[in-house]
Design an enzyme around this catalytic site. Sequence first.
Site, mmCIF file in Angstrom:
data_model
loop_
_atom_site.group_PDB
_atom_site.id
_atom_site.type_symbol
_atom_site.label_atom_id
_atom_site.label_comp_id
_atom_site.label_asym_id
_atom_site.label_seq_id
_atom_site.Cartn_x
_atom_site.Cartn_y
_atom_site.Cartn_z
ATOM 1 N N ASN A 81 33.191 50.812 32.191
ATOM 2 C CA ASN A 81 34.237 50.561 31.186
ATOM 3 C C ASN A 81 33.591 50.346 29.816
ATOM 4 O O ASN A 81 32.376 50.468 29.679
ATOM 5 C CB ASN A 81 35.086 49.351 31.606
ATOM 6 C CG ASN A 81 34.232 48.113 31.783
ATOM 7 O OD1 ASN A 81 33.631 47.628 30.836
ATOM 8 N ND2 ASN A 81 34.145 47.620 33.022
ATOM 9 N N ASP A 98 36.609 46.844 39.126
ATOM 10 C CA ASP A 98 37.373 46.355 40.293
ATOM 11 C C ASP A 98 37.085 47.184 41.543
ATOM 12 O O ASP A 98 37.214 46.691 42.655
ATOM 13 C CB ASP A 98 38.870 46.400 39.984
ATOM 14 C CG ASP A 98 39.248 45.290 39.006
ATOM 15 O OD1 ASP A 98 38.790 44.156 39.216
ATOM 16 O OD2 ASP A 98 39.976 45.575 38.026
ATOM 17 N N PRO A 142 33.829 42.897 45.175
ATOM 18 C CA PRO A 142 34.105 41.455 45.295
ATOM 19 C C PRO A 142 34.544 40.905 43.945
ATOM 20 O O PRO A 142 34.138 41.423 42.902
ATOM 21 C CB PRO A 142 32.737 40.879 45.698
ATOM 22 C CG PRO A 142 31.735 41.882 45.274
ATOM 23 C CD PRO A 142 32.411 43.219 45.344
ATOM 24 N N ILE A 175 33.926 38.263 41.495
ATOM 25 C CA ILE A 175 32.835 37.306 41.252
ATOM 26 C C ILE A 175 33.392 35.934 40.878
ATOM 27 O O ILE A 175 32.999 34.897 41.420
ATOM 28 C CB ILE A 175 31.923 37.832 40.112
ATOM 29 C CG1 ILE A 175 31.332 39.187 40.512
ATOM 30 C CG2 ILE A 175 30.829 36.820 39.775
ATOM 31 C CD1 ILE A 175 30.614 39.919 39.396
ATOM 32 N N PHE A 215 38.183 35.339 31.725
ATOM 33 C CA PHE A 215 38.810 36.103 30.649
ATOM 34 C C PHE A 215 39.878 36.974 31.296
ATOM 35 O O PHE A 215 39.720 37.385 32.447
ATOM 36 C CB PHE A 215 37.793 37.016 29.959
ATOM 37 C CG PHE A 215 37.089 36.384 28.786
ATOM 38 C CD1 PHE A 215 36.062 35.487 28.989
ATOM 39 C CD2 PHE A 215 37.463 36.701 27.487
ATOM 40 C CE1 PHE A 215 35.404 34.900 27.915
ATOM 41 C CE2 PHE A 215 36.815 36.127 26.400
ATOM 42 C CZ PHE A 215 35.787 35.221 26.616
ATOM 43 N N LYS A 273 43.134 32.749 40.734
ATOM 44 C CA LYS A 273 41.680 32.647 40.934
ATOM 45 C C LYS A 273 41.203 31.195 40.909
ATOM 46 O O LYS A 273 40.004 30.945 40.933
ATOM 47 C CB LYS A 273 40.950 33.468 39.862
ATOM 48 C CG LYS A 273 41.295 34.962 39.904
ATOM 49 C CD LYS A 273 40.339 35.816 39.095
ATOM 50 C CE LYS A 273 40.791 37.271 39.065
ATOM 51 N NZ LYS A 273 39.723 38.213 38.730
HETATM 52 O O1 PMT Z 1 31.999 42.961 26.023
HETATM 53 P P1 PMT Z 1 32.800 43.117 24.748
HETATM 54 O O2 PMT Z 1 32.734 44.538 24.219
HETATM 55 O O3 PMT Z 1 32.405 42.108 23.720
HETATM 56 O O4 PMT Z 1 34.336 42.859 25.074
HETATM 57 C C1 PMT Z 1 34.765 41.606 25.476
HETATM 58 C C2 PMT Z 1 35.707 41.701 26.684
HETATM 59 C C3 PMT Z 1 36.999 42.352 26.243
HETATM 60 C C4 PMT Z 1 35.065 42.507 27.814
HETATM 61 C C5 PMT Z 1 35.919 40.230 27.207
HETATM 62 O O5 PMT Z 1 36.345 39.448 26.190
HETATM 63 C C6 PMT Z 1 36.926 40.202 28.349
HETATM 64 O O6 PMT Z 1 38.121 40.160 28.176
HETATM 65 N N1 PMT Z 1 36.352 40.163 29.583
HETATM 66 C C7 PMT Z 1 37.102 40.234 30.828
HETATM 67 C C8 PMT Z 1 37.385 41.651 31.162
HETATM 68 C C9 PMT Z 1 38.054 41.809 32.495
HETATM 69 O O7 PMT Z 1 37.501 42.432 33.345
HETATM 70 O O8 PMT Z 1 39.171 41.125 32.667
HETATM 71 P P2 PMT Z 1 40.054 41.178 34.028
HETATM 72 O O9 PMT Z 1 41.361 40.740 33.573
HETATM 73 O O10 PMT Z 1 39.946 42.488 34.708
HETATM 74 O O11 PMT Z 1 39.383 40.101 34.964
HETATM 75 C C10 PMT Z 1 39.780 38.729 34.967
HETATM 76 C C11 PMT Z 1 38.584 37.848 35.171
HETATM 77 O O12 PMT Z 1 38.055 38.056 36.481
HETATM 78 C C12 PMT Z 1 37.463 38.096 34.211
HETATM 79 O O13 PMT Z 1 36.896 36.855 33.885
HETATM 80 C C13 PMT Z 1 36.475 38.945 35.004
HETATM 81 O O14 PMT Z 1 35.132 38.719 34.605
HETATM 82 C C14 PMT Z 1 36.705 38.431 36.419
HETATM 83 N N2 PMT Z 1 36.477 39.448 37.468
HETATM 84 C C15 PMT Z 1 37.237 40.559 37.539
HETATM 85 C C16 PMT Z 1 37.044 41.465 38.542
HETATM 86 C C17 PMT Z 1 36.021 41.230 39.489
HETATM 87 N N3 PMT Z 1 35.764 42.082 40.468
HETATM 88 N N4 PMT Z 1 35.261 40.129 39.395
HETATM 89 C C18 PMT Z 1 35.481 39.225 38.402
HETATM 90 O O15 PMT Z 1 34.771 38.226 38.320
#
Ligand code: PMT
Length: 406
Positions: free
Chosen positions: A210, A278, A307, A309, A325, A343
């Site tokens: 991504n 994902d 998984p 994390i 985030f 979560k």
């Molecule tokens: O890296 P940059 O270019 O500076 O951009 C910043 C950002 C937009 C990447 C950052 O600020 C951000 O929003 N990060 C989270 C991106 C994301 O994957 O969000 P999500 O809504 O899909 O996931 C929710 C949370 O679960 C996140 O904290 C993610 O790290 C975590 N997650 C998601 C999927 C997975 N398999 N494992 C996880 O731990």
Amino acid sequence: MQRLFNKRIVLGVSGGIAAYKSAELVRRLRDAGAEVRVVMTQSAREFITPLTLQALSGHPVHGDLLNPAAEAAMGHIELARWADLILIAPTTAELMARLAQGRGDNLLTTLVLATDAPIAIAPAMNQAMWRDAATQANLQVLLERKVHVFGPAAGEQACGDIGPGRMLEPADIAARAAECFERGLLAGRHVLINAGPTREAIDPVRYISNHSSGKMGFALAEAAAEAGARVTLVAGPVNLPTPPRVERIDVISARDMLAACEMALPADVFIASAAVADYRPIEAADSKLKKDPQSEDGMQLSLVRNPDILATLAARSERPWCVGFAAETHDVLSYARDKLQRKNLDLIIANDVSQPGIGFNSDNNSVTLIDRSLHQQHLPQASKTKLARNIIELIAGQLPARPEGR
Ligand code: PMT
């Protein structure tokens, strides 16, 4: 002593009998987590070898102002800028006089002139020299210039005299050096942060990933280190330099990232800023997948879930305080609230990545923090550096006190 963690100390050693105690002082400062660079005057080398202090500090000892090799490695101005504190122990009567006069005739006195960092001295001399009117006048000048003066102690001296002039013991000097620093908001805490994208291999040349650049997570790591935390940064494939005083572990895939995060535990706080893929292909091919030249058919790729994390770490019995985030393009706050609860997080940072100029790969961001009681706080658009400092301050304010014994 936690205040010394991650602090950069230039230890100046001048030529007095107490110079042998500098070896223990280096050890004490390093044990407290400080990084130490030693600068010795020519006469200090008569009392203790540079090799001893090099071995204990883990860095070459600086000595000459006009040594091209040393200047090429870390020039005197760079060293002056690098320091969070210049501590001179022992400081002889002669060096006190030079400092009071503002001389710049050797590396140590030049550093003192060139630095913006606080300066501390631990005087060590014969009791009559300490009492002498000239030394006392020099002391007044240095005190007026806000130089910290540690000691001296009184007692029996190497020359047999009894009176004031003995250098303080290394443990006392290290404790006094610690008092020169404010206690950081996250002093004594271990903050684990993941950042950047993950790459999920399709074959040796292709992957799913991504647009995350890692900028947000790296800015958070820098801000947490500035706040005095020990920071472990688990980084996906990004093109960014490691922030100062941060321990970085590079990984590629989501499964590697999970393993590295688990290895880095225990932590007081986990900030999951990484954009973790994902899904990943069920199996990565061992060799490059080839097109069928006879066919225009598309290609089917079967994916499995990676998984989670963040959810994995948040489900542990001895869990860190977990911050997620939520990168969303619509219904941002409602999806963020859902992730917070699903979560089992302490805080979620909602990030509207549909807005131009913020989010993925930009230097700026704007987010909304939502805590367990669903209280919201919006942080308007700012540089990721500024925003990260703000977020770290807010996290430090919400963090529960450390359990006893940790
Ligand atoms: O890296 P940059 O270019 O500076 O951009 C910043 C950002 C937009 C990447 C950052 O600020 C951000 O929003 N990060 C989270 C991106 C994301 O994957 O969000 P999500 O809504 O899909 O996931 C929710 C949370 O679960 C996140 O904290 C993610 O790290 C975590 N997650 C998601 C999927 C997975 N398999 N494992 C996880 O731990």
